[in-house]
Design a protein around this motif. Structure first.
Motif, PDB file in Angstrom:
ATOM      1  N   SER A   1      10.009  24.746  51.089  1.00  0.00           N
ATOM      2  CA  SER A   1       9.572  23.351  51.245  1.00  0.00           C
ATOM      3  C   SER A   1       8.828  22.868  50.005  1.00  0.00           C
ATOM      4  O   SER A   1       8.982  21.720  49.569  1.00  0.00           O
ATOM      5  N   GLN A   2       8.037  23.738  49.404  1.00  0.00           N
ATOM      6  CA  GLN A   2       7.334  23.374  48.174  1.00  0.00           C
ATOM      7  C   GLN A   2       8.309  23.139  47.021  1.00  0.00           C
ATOM      8  O   GLN A   2       8.172  22.193  46.244  1.00  0.00           O
ATOM      9  N   LYS A   3       9.312  24.000  46.934  1.00  0.00           N
ATOM     10  CA  LYS A   3      10.281  23.894  45.846  1.00  0.00           C
ATOM     11  C   LYS A   3      11.118  22.630  45.978  1.00  0.00           C
ATOM     12  O   LYS A   3      11.407  21.942  44.992  1.00  0.00           O
ATOM     13  N   LYS A   4      11.502  22.299  47.213  1.00  0.00           N
ATOM     14  CA  LYS A   4      12.316  21.104  47.437  1.00  0.00           C
ATOM     15  C   LYS A   4      11.576  19.834  47.072  1.00  0.00           C
ATOM     16  O   LYS A   4      12.126  18.899  46.495  1.00  0.00           O
ATOM     17  N   GLU A   5      10.308  19.786  47.417  1.00  0.00           N
ATOM     18  CA  GLU A   5       9.540  18.557  47.218  1.00  0.00           C
ATOM     19  C   GLU A   5       8.814  18.532  45.885  1.00  0.00           C
ATOM     20  O   GLU A   5       8.533  17.469  45.341  1.00  0.00           O
ATOM     21  N   SER A  25       1.130  16.484  51.374  1.00  0.00           N
ATOM     22  CA  SER A  25       1.598  15.113  51.255  1.00  0.00           C
ATOM     23  C   SER A  25       2.796  14.924  52.187  1.00  0.00           C
ATOM     24  O   SER A  25       3.846  15.533  51.998  1.00  0.00           O
ATOM     25  N   ILE A  26       2.664  14.077  53.176  1.00  0.00           N
ATOM     26  CA  ILE A  26       3.653  14.018  54.240  1.00  0.00           C
ATOM     27  C   ILE A  26       4.669  12.902  54.071  1.00  0.00           C
ATOM     28  O   ILE A  26       5.824  13.024  54.484  1.00  0.00           O
ATOM     29  N   LEU A  27       4.296  11.789  53.427  1.00  0.00           N
ATOM     30  CA  LEU A  27       5.182  10.629  53.373  1.00  0.00           C
ATOM     31  C   LEU A  27       6.525  10.917  52.702  1.00  0.00           C
ATOM     32  O   LEU A  27       7.567  10.503  53.235  1.00  0.00           O
ATOM     33  N   PRO A  28       6.561  11.592  51.560  1.00  0.00           N
ATOM     34  CA  PRO A  28       7.870  11.890  50.969  1.00  0.00           C
ATOM     35  C   PRO A  28       8.770  12.730  51.873  1.00  0.00           C
ATOM     36  O   PRO A  28       9.987  12.586  51.856  1.00  0.00           O
ATOM     37  N   LEU A  29       8.168  13.599  52.673  1.00  0.00           N
ATOM     38  CA  LEU A  29       8.961  14.444  53.566  1.00  0.00           C
ATOM     39  C   LEU A  29       9.649  13.633  54.651  1.00  0.00           C
ATOM     40  O   LEU A  29      10.711  14.022  55.146  1.00  0.00           O
ATOM     41  N   LEU A  30       9.045  12.494  55.033  1.00  0.00           N
ATOM     42  CA  LEU A  30       9.615  11.684  56.099  1.00  0.00           C
ATOM     43  C   LEU A  30      10.824  10.876  55.645  1.00  0.00           C
ATOM     44  O   LEU A  30      11.459  10.207  56.462  1.00  0.00           O
ATOM     45  N   LYS A  31      11.144  10.907  54.380  1.00  0.00           N
ATOM     46  CA  LYS A  31      12.349  10.224  53.891  1.00  0.00           C
ATOM     47  C   LYS A  31      13.612  10.993  54.268  1.00  0.00           C
ATOM     48  O   LYS A  31      14.710  10.439  54.256  1.00  0.00           O
ATOM     49  N   LYS A  32      13.448  12.273  54.578  1.00  0.00           N
ATOM     50  CA  LYS A  32      14.603  13.105  54.926  1.00  0.00           C
ATOM     51  C   LYS A  32      15.015  12.847  56.376  1.00  0.00           C
ATOM     52  O   LYS A  32      14.169  12.896  57.283  1.00  0.00           O
ATOM     53  N   PRO A  33      16.310  12.567  56.625  1.00  0.00           N
ATOM     54  CA  PRO A  33      16.771  12.355  58.006  1.00  0.00           C
ATOM     55  C   PRO A  33      16.435  13.518  58.938  1.00  0.00           C
ATOM     56  O   PRO A  33      16.187  13.314  60.125  1.00  0.00           O
ATOM     57  N   SER A  34      16.431  14.737  58.379  1.00  0.00           N
ATOM     58  CA  SER A  34      16.132  15.910  59.202  1.00  0.00           C
ATOM     59  C   SER A  34      14.687  15.929  59.676  1.00  0.00           C
ATOM     60  O   SER A  34      14.332  16.720  60.561  1.00  0.00           O
ATOM     61  N   TRP A  64      12.658  12.538  59.834  1.00  0.00           N
ATOM     62  CA  TRP A  64      12.279  11.305  60.528  1.00  0.00           C
ATOM     63  C   TRP A  64      13.032  11.104  61.844  1.00  0.00           C
ATOM     64  O   TRP A  64      12.527  10.469  62.773  1.00  0.00           O
ATOM     65  N   LYS A  65      14.236  11.663  61.953  1.00  0.00           N
ATOM     66  CA  LYS A  65      14.975  11.526  63.220  1.00  0.00           C
ATOM     67  C   LYS A  65      14.286  12.289  64.364  1.00  0.00           C
ATOM     68  O   LYS A  65      14.092  11.736  65.454  1.00  0.00           O
ATOM     69  N   PRO A  66      13.905  13.565  64.158  1.00  0.00           N
ATOM     70  CA  PRO A  66      13.150  14.248  65.220  1.00  0.00           C
ATOM     71  C   PRO A  66      11.829  13.558  65.548  1.00  0.00           C
ATOM     72  O   PRO A  66      11.404  13.553  66.704  1.00  0.00           O
ATOM     73  N   LEU A  67      11.179  12.961  64.523  1.00  0.00           N
ATOM     74  CA  LEU A  67       9.927  12.245  64.779  1.00  0.00           C
ATOM     75  C   LEU A  67      10.171  11.058  65.696  1.00  0.00           C
ATOM     76  O   LEU A  67       9.390  10.816  66.628  1.00  0.00           O
ATOM     77  N   CYS A  68      11.251  10.310  65.450  1.00  0.00           N
ATOM     78  CA  CYS A  68      11.568   9.152  66.296  1.00  0.00           C
ATOM     79  C   CYS A  68      11.864   9.586  67.732  1.00  0.00           C
ATOM     80  O   CYS A  68      11.442   8.923  68.689  1.00  0.00           O
ATOM     81  N   VAL A  69      12.578  10.703  67.881  1.00  0.00           N
ATOM     82  CA  VAL A  69      12.864  11.220  69.223  1.00  0.00           C
ATOM     83  C   VAL A  69      11.565  11.613  69.925  1.00  0.00           C
ATOM     84  O   VAL A  69      11.358  11.295  71.109  1.00  0.00           O
ATOM     85  N   SER A  70      10.673  12.278  69.198  1.00  0.00           N
ATOM     86  CA  SER A  70       9.399  12.710  69.783  1.00  0.00           C
ATOM     87  C   SER A  70       8.570  11.517  70.247  1.00  0.00           C
ATOM     88  O   SER A  70       8.011  11.518  71.361  1.00  0.00           O
ATOM     89  N   ILE A  87       6.517  19.397  58.693  1.00  0.00           N
ATOM     90  CA  ILE A  87       5.851  18.142  59.058  1.00  0.00           C
ATOM     91  C   ILE A  87       5.138  18.208  60.403  1.00  0.00           C
ATOM     92  O   ILE A  87       4.389  17.297  60.746  1.00  0.00           O
ATOM     93  N   ARG A  88       5.342  19.288  61.152  1.00  0.00           N
ATOM     94  CA  ARG A  88       4.879  19.309  62.542  1.00  0.00           C
ATOM     95  C   ARG A  88       3.380  19.054  62.686  1.00  0.00           C
ATOM     96  O   ARG A  88       2.955  18.185  63.442  1.00  0.00           O
TER      97      ARG A  88
END
Length: 370
Positions: free
Chosen positions: A195-199, A205-214, A216-222, A349-350
């Motif tokens: 996760s560190q390498k990808k970002e 820092s959470i906001l950039p991570l929420l750009k990924k569909p993988s 933000w979609k689970p967040l919307c479902v939750s 992101i959990r």
């Protein structure tokens, strides 16, 4: 309720006593990410949540000698902060410490404890005054302290803080297997470094991570599931169940009706824990939501008939409706909302987004309850 308080607590004050906890829960939700980042799950529960719950019971005990309703409101407000933090910490912590095959079962624990606590409070509340009930709840904070001192911290949280050895020790304490501890630690370290390498940025820092569909979609479902949890109206029915039965003019005593409902609710949760793994969670959630809608419609129809003086022959119906309501609530929406919310959110992101999702739910909880 003491006569001094009965004279002071009208319907508006009673609503605030119930809803103040929901309102300050929002504050606890907001504080949770900071506390988790600074203290971690275990120390957050030990140094923030437990002292708050202890303080709120102590404050409520002071309400009788001072005969002041505002003291009760303050105590409820403190409890709301503690509850908001608890709701943000516990589901994620349970998923972190559980083995994959046991996550679903252990994640039902909070609902089981809630049902057990509700039955305990209703039964004891029918036998003793609210002051003695508060004193018993204050005394129960001591065993809670002992249990919190025994449990390990979240291995995932420890890895994020760079405490690999402590994380390994926590996994070993949970699994009692050196090989399992090493395997799970390697997996946690791999996920964290990936996760560190990808970002290529601060892991907090959470906001950039929420750009990924993988993510933000689970967040919307939750958030959707937590919204459904509150809009089913369970908050007022838990806080004001005795008032509900009195307003409905049930032929069964209001206190006894509440005890019956909470007892059946507890049995239902136990059955879900034992048998829930054999059924599709999605189907159980759909059955639960449809059944709750039907119960709420039946409840509204009953009160309409009561206003038209046509409900005298069916005064047993409120108890039946509420029993069915809580059975349906527990077989799906209530029992699995925390399981699904914690399971579908990625590790990266959990811890940060669960408090936000619960904040949305808490705002609705206050609005529905008040």
């Amino acid at each position: 309720m003491d006569q001094d308080f009965a004279d002071k607590i009208g319907s508006n004050i009673a609503a605030w006593i119930g809803a103040s906890l929901c309102l300050t829960t929002c504050g606890g939700n907001i504080l949770t990410p900071c506390l988790l980042s600074f203290l971690g799950p275990k120390k957050t529960l030990l140094l923030a949540v437990l002292p708050m719950f202890t303080t709120q019971w102590a404050i409520i005990l002071l309400a009788r000698p001072f005969a002041a309703v505002w003291i009760i409101l303050v105590g409820r407000g403190v409890a709301g902060f503690a509850l908001g933090i608890t709701l943000g910490v516990v589901p994620s912590y349970i998923i972190d410490i559980s083995s994959p095959e046991n996550q679903g079962l252990l994640a039902l624990g909070p609902q089981l404890m809630f049902s057990l606590g509700l039955l305990f409070v209703y039964v004891l509340g029918a036998l003793v005054s609210w002051w003695w009930l508060s004193l018993v709840c204050l005394a129960l904070q001591l065993p809670m302290l002992a249990l919190l001192l025994l449990i390990p911290d979240s291995p995932h949280s420890l890895v994020i803080k760079g405490r690999k050895e402590q994380s390994k020790e926590a996994i070993y304490w949970l699994s009692q297997s050196q090989s399992v501890a090493e395997q799970r630690l390697d997996k946690l370290l791999e996920d964290f470094h990936l996760s560190q390498k990808k970002e290529g940025q601060n892991p907090h820092s959470i906001l950039p991570l929420l750009k990924k569909p993988s993510n933000w979609k689970p967040l919307c479902v939750s958030i959707s599931i937590l919204v459904a949890l509150q809009l089913c109206g369970v908050g007022p029915l838990v806080f004001f169940s005795i008032k509900f039965f009195r307003d409905a003019k049930s032929c069964v005593d209001a206190s006894l009706s509440s005890i019956i409902v909470s007892a059946i609710s507890l049995v239902t949760v136990i059955l879900v824990c034992l048998l829930g793994g054999k059924f599709s969670r999605r189907k159980l959630m759909l059955v639960s939501q449809f059944g709750l809608t039907t119960c709420l419609f039946s409840m509204a129809l009953y009160f309409l008939l009561g206003d038209l003086n046509m409900a005298n022959g069916i005064r047993w119906l409120p108890l039946l409706i509420l029993v069915l309501y809580f059975i349906l609530f527990n077989i799906g929406l209530s029992s699995y909302v925390w399981v699904i919310t914690a399971e579908i959110l990625p590790n990266e992101i959990r811890d940060a987004v669960i408090p936000f999702a619960i904040l949305v739910s808490s705002v609705l909880w206050f609005l529905v309850t008040f």
